[in-house]
Design an enzyme around this catalytic site. Structure first.
Site, PDB file in Angstrom:
ATOM      1  CD  GLU A 413      -2.902  -1.376   2.001  1.00 53.48           C
ATOM      2  OE1 GLU A 413      -2.754  -1.050   3.263  1.00 53.48           O
ATOM      3  OE2 GLU A 413      -4.167  -1.768   1.752  1.00 53.48           O
ATOM      4  CD  GLU A 489      -3.259  -7.488   3.144  1.00 56.69           C
ATOM      5  OE1 GLU A 489      -4.052  -6.953   3.431  1.00 56.69           O
ATOM      6  OE2 GLU A 489      -2.072  -6.695   3.065  1.00 56.69           O
TER       7      GLU A 489
HETATM    8  C1  GAL Z   1      -4.942  -4.101   3.880  1.00 54.20           C
HETATM    9  C2  GAL Z   1      -3.272  -3.873   4.505  1.00 54.20           C
HETATM   10  C3  GAL Z   1      -3.468  -4.490   5.864  1.00 54.20           C
HETATM   11  C4  GAL Z   1      -4.406  -4.498   6.778  1.00 54.20           C
HETATM   12  C5  GAL Z   1      -5.776  -4.797   6.246  1.00 54.20           C
HETATM   13  C6  GAL Z   1      -6.750  -4.678   6.931  1.00 54.20           C
HETATM   14  O1  GAL Z   1      -5.375  -3.232   3.207  1.00 54.20           O
HETATM   15  O2  GAL Z   1      -2.561  -4.046   3.758  1.00 54.20           O
HETATM   16  O3  GAL Z   1      -2.032  -3.863   6.485  1.00 54.20           O
HETATM   17  O4  GAL Z   1      -4.524  -2.956   7.060  1.00 54.20           O
HETATM   18  O5  GAL Z   1      -5.899  -4.240   4.829  1.00 54.20           O
HETATM   19  O6  GAL Z   1      -6.855  -5.318   8.301  1.00 54.20           O
END
Ligand code: GAL
Length: 987
Positions: A413, A489
């Site tokens: 990010e 993620e």
């Molecule tokens: C993503 C980010 C993580 C965390 C997650 C939400 O966008 O990369 O670091 O913030 O969202 O928990």
């Protein structure tokens, strides 16, 4: 004019450090400088430098442990507190400037060189200082660190002396580096990783770079080591005996994979220094649009791991690192993204040893610039180029010898910008053997892998088919379309959930382009704290009075802060199990090896045959030694057992045959369960046996007696059976037809309930709709209470204030086969435009009825879209043990597909509830409203009741705290629903 102290904080790169190199354990002398240091905290950065001087008197200072974060080293506020923000910076966005109020920790250590210290060159290594440290040794400034999670080494040989040496480090919470370290985690300053003094002998190794490829076609490993001139290699297993290190060697080897982490210990030596490097031979390549290791496509069953300890923050010792990895292995996890910075160097050694695919991520995140339209984002600003490239190079130089690292990630990010391209080029120049990852630039301009976070199932499926939305630039689009895909993620593990994992996994397994993903995230970062009266709880954002914070968004892991596995981890384990055991019909089952490399050689199959959850027979079968990707059918034993009433089930479990590095023999890797036909004679349906079948004669006695609140026996058994009479006399209803007593147990009468304390996944969008609709405060209007010879029928309308929609409810109480039966019919009235959290009955028993036994899914909680880990069985627990203690209290603990449940007190008296066919059970010592109101576990005060929810269904869980909501098939809506329950007294 700005003082020096302020100016160096503006440097994006730091200064004074030596060229980066591998983190090596050599036989050269070393001195660990971790331990107790002197410490002084100041509120600003601009301070005199006299403390670095030799003769400075620090006797009035406090002491601090190094490594540590000072806000956690002392918990009385004296050294400040942790701050939690996800995206937003806790300082004004004014790069590279930082606030004048800048907590600054002066650290001082006086140390003696150990006897026999060789003299000559030496380096002082800092493995991690957050966010920057200015360092002096014996009064001489060495430099300033930058990059909190990257090492810095300083040449100190000429400064060391035999007697006392004085090391002084001034650490600032805020520096220019803060702008590129905006990861979603606690802001925690300090010297949080090791400090080591390393002798550097003349003619020593310097850096060591190992290249260990593997050619799957020939089975040959290729070794090249780049290090000091004249160095030699020795490895008996590889037949190397002091051969020149600068040669190129090939041998037949067993390759390294995450499933078969074969390492060769290779000694690299010069006349002056010797290191043993763990070498794993493997190749990584993108071929045919797939990430292939040793020629085979791999599937990531991954997690994102932050370094976290509930007491010490990002100070994690070896034991904890190993504990994390062992727990991951035990839960079938095969991959780690080191979100969002290079981990402690020891962590990667453990990944090599235990076997994990690792995406090593650079210490870069600038997410907070998004809040400001990405203006002045360092990623696109030439002034930051050197700093960002330097961070990438330092990561690669430190970590490239690890076979576990199979991808580099530029960061997280950080928006888009040319500096990403410069980082990518710098990484490729240092190491062209690994693909590059970065999620933040959707065009994949600089990367080799298409990666997304929290993409919905539908989007992932489209990508799997190669039908994703096109990029504007056709060349980039064509390039990206040819790339493999991962979700770096997904499955946001915040609170109860995530739901929908099974559906993602099915997609990953269906489309070869989809090479799996990494759950967000491994651990809840709750900080262990105590209430004023000494009760322990886990703190999250806002608990330290931060002016900006993101609440409990910091608690979104598969394990709780103390590393207790959450139900989400158990679900993930089942979803990603590498062995599938399925009913094949005709008395056989299929074993499928879903590993990418490993054979099923180290397992045995344990089978059990159960009727109504009671084991009738069990045993062990050898596990076919299947190659990766293969399946085979195995015959179940033929049983010669008496036919018993009830549901019969086969369960087959694949367990370890022998101890491994990460679990003991008997550890369960995978399991399968399916209904049995004969023998057993029971129903083969997962939904169980309809309980209403046992008795049909409704007893008028029941109805007549109870409606008047009189004991039934004053009217006699009437037409009912003797059994019916017995059951009926134990039930008492009030004038509105509500069951207020059963079996001598006073009840808070059952009534229709729609509410659940919103989960973190509900909270994002649904809970607001639910609260708007008033589902947490429904009223019940009695429409009619009628009794006839067969039943007591109560009609009500259930609805919240202020809205015109509601539910029509009919409760029909009757006696059936000696028990009290309730038929509940619900229909929607008006237009409902919100789903229902739950639909069922709520009632309460006195607090003593806290022992629970049930036959249904268990042992843990399960919801419609988080039910894979639960299996049919008979379970015994207590109300207290059935609670899942999510850091932020919320709906939890529901047991699914319960055929029957018994709640009893210490004497065994109580109540049995049977479903027709099943229900969903929740039992707790507080109401949903109390659970909803609680902010920490310590807010939950047991009431004098056991509150039961006996549900027809609940809405699914989803992953909407960050990601998609509940899939349509797991939604619950108002409509026509019926279900039936039977109540039996237990004496
Ligand atoms: C993503 C980010 C993580 C965390 C997650 C939400 O966008 O990369 O670091 O913030 O969202 O928990």
């Amino acid at each position: 004019m700005e003082s020096v102290a302020v100016r160096y904080l503006l440097s994006t790169t730091g200064h004074g450090a030596l060229a980066p190199r591998a983190h090596l354990a050599t036989d050269a002398a070393r001195l660990c400088l971790n331990g107790t240091w002197r410490f002084r905290l100041s509120p600003v950065a601009d301070l005199p430098e006299d403390f670095a001087e030799d003769g400075y008197d620090d006797s009035g200072w406090d002491e601090i442990a190094v490594p540590s974060h000072w806000p956690l080293a002392r918990r009385d506020d004296a050294w400040g507190n942790p701050i939690y923000t996800n995206v937003r910076y806790p300082i004004p966005v004014d790069p590279p400037y930082v606030p004048t109020e800048n907590p600054t920790g002066d650290h001082r250590l006086v140390f003696d060189l150990p006897e026999g210290w060789p003299g000559g060159d030496a380096v002082l290594r800092f493995d991690g200082v957050d966010s920057c440290g200015r360092i002096w040794l014996n009064g001489v400034e060495l430099g300033v660190t930058a990059g909190s999670r990257l090492p810095s080494e300083y040449a100190v040989g000429q400064l060391l002396r035999e007697g006392h040496n004085v090391l002084a480090v001034r650490v600032h919470q805020w520096s220019a580096g803060t702008y590129v370290e905006d990861q979603d985690m606690w802001w925690l300053p300090g010297i949080f990783r090791d400090v080591t003094l390393l002798a550097r002998p003349v003619g020593g190794l310097g850096d060591v770079r190992v290249e260990a490829g593997y050619d799957h076609r020939t089975g040959l490993g290729r070794l090249r080591v780049d290090t000091a001139a004249g160095a030699v290699l020795t490895c008996a297993e590889l037949g190397l005996e002091r051969v020149p290190a600068d040669g190129f060697y090939e041998f037949e080897v067993a390759p390294w994979t995450a499933e078969t982490p074969r390492l060769y210990r290779v000694e690299v030596a010069t006349g002056a220094e010797r290191a043993v490097v763990a070498v794993g031979f493997r190749s990584v390549a993108i071929e045919d649009g797939l990430i292939k290791v040793n020629g085979r496509a791999v599937l990531f069953r991954g997690v994102n791991r932050h370094e976290f300890d509930p007491d010490h923050g990002r100070v994690v010792g070896e034991e904890l690192m190993r504990a994390d990895l062992v727990l991951m292995k035990q839960h079938n996890i095969n991959a780690v993204r080191t979100s969002h910075y290079p981990p402690h160097p020891r962590f990667l050694e453990l990944c090599d040893e235990l076997g994990f695919w690792v995406i090593d991520e650079c210490d870069l995140e600038t997410h907070g610039f998004q809040e400001n339209g990405w203006r002045r984002n360092p990623t696109g600003d030439p002034a930051w180029r050197e700093a960002l490239v330097g961070r990438a190079e330092r990561m690669v130089a430190r970590d490239r010898n690890h076979p576990s690292v199979i991808m580099w990630s530029l960061g997280n990010e950080a928006g888009v910008g040319e500096n990403l391209g410069h980082m990518a080029a710098a990484i490729r120049a240092l190491d062209s053997s690994r693909p590059l990852h970065y999620e933040g630039d959707r065009s994949c301009r600089y990367t080799d892998v298409y990666s997304r976070m929290y993409a919905s199932h539908a989007e992932v499926e489209a990508i799997g088919r190669g039908e994703e939305e096109a990029l504007d630039d056709p060349a980039l689009d064509a390039r990206r379309r040819a790339m493999p895909f991962i979700q770096c993620e997904y499955g946001h593990a915040m609170g109860n959930g995530p739901g929908g994992l099974a559906e993602y996994q099915a997609l990953f397994e269906r489309y070869e382009r989809l090479q799996g993903g990494f759950i967000w995230e491994w651990i809840d970062h709750g900080i262990r704290s105590r209430t004023a009266d000494g009760r322990e709880f886990y703190a999250y954002g806002g608990d330290f009075g931060e002016e900006l914070h993101d609440g409990n968004f910091i608690c979104d892991g598969l394990v709780f802060p103390d590393r207790t596995p959450s139900p989400g981890l158990l679900e993930y384990k089942k979803v990603i199990e590498p062995i599938r055991l399925r009913d094949a019909g005709s008395g056989a089952f299929t074993v499928e090896n879903r590993y990418d490399f490993a054979e099923l050689s180290e397992l045995v199959l344990r089978w059990a045959y159960e009727v109504e959850g009671v084991e009738q027979a069990g045993g062990e079968l050898p596990c076919p030694g299947l190659a990766a990707g293969k399946s085979e059918s195995v015959a179940l034993p033929a049983l010669d057992l008496p036919v018993l009433p009830g549901e019969a089930w086969w369960t087959v479990r694949a367990v370890l045959a022998a101890d491994t590095a990460w679990a003991s023999a008997g550890h369960e890797v995978a399991w399968g369960q399916w209904p049995a036909g004969v023998p057993g004679g029971g129903s083969a349906s997962a939904a169980g046996q309809p309980v209403g079948a046992r008795g049909t004669a409704d007893a008028p006695a029941l109805v007549q007696g109870v409606i008047e609140g009189l004991p039934v026996d004053t009217t006699g058994p009437g037409e009912g059976t003797a059994e019916g009479w017995a059951a009926a006399r134990q039930a008492r209803f009030d004038e509105r037809g509500r069951l207020v007593e059963f079996a001598g147990i006073g009840l808070v009468a059952p009534r229709v309930d729609l509410w659940r304390a919103p989960t973190d996944n509900d909270a994002h969008a649904l809970a607001a709709k639910w609260r708007w609709a008033g589902l947490h405060r429904v009223h019940e209007r009695t429409v009619s209470v009628e009794r006839d010879e067969r039943a007591l029928t109560v009609q009500t309308r259930v609805a919240p204030a202020a809205v015109d929609f509601g539910l029509h409810v009919t409760y029909r109480w009757s006696e059936a086969g000696g028990v009290l039966r309730l038929d509940l019919a619900v229909s929607a009235d008006g237009v409902w435009n919100v789903p229902l959290p739950r639909l069922g009955l709520r009632l309460a028993l006195p607090g003593g009825y806290d022992r629970v036994e049930w036959f249904g899914l268990g042992p843990g909680e399960a919801y419609p879209d988080t039910r894979l880990a639960a299996r049919v069985g008979r379970y015994r627990s207590t109300v207290d043990a059935m609670q899942t203690q999510y850091v932020f209290p919320q709906e939890n603990g529901s047991r699914l597909d319960v055929r029957w449940a018994e709640l009893t007190d210490a004497s065994g008296r109580g109540l049995r509830i049977e479903g027709d066919p099943v229900f969903q059970l929740t039992a707790r010592r507080w109401t949903s409203e109390q659970l909803d109101a609680a902010r920490h576990q310590t807010d939950l005060i047991p009431s004098e009741h056991i509150w039961l929810n006996v549900d027809l269904a609940q809405h699914g869980i989803g992953s909407n705290s960050c990601g998609p909501g509940v899939l349509p098939q797991h939604e619950l809506h108002a409509g026509d629903h019926t279900f039936a329950l039977r109540f039996t007294p237990l004496h």
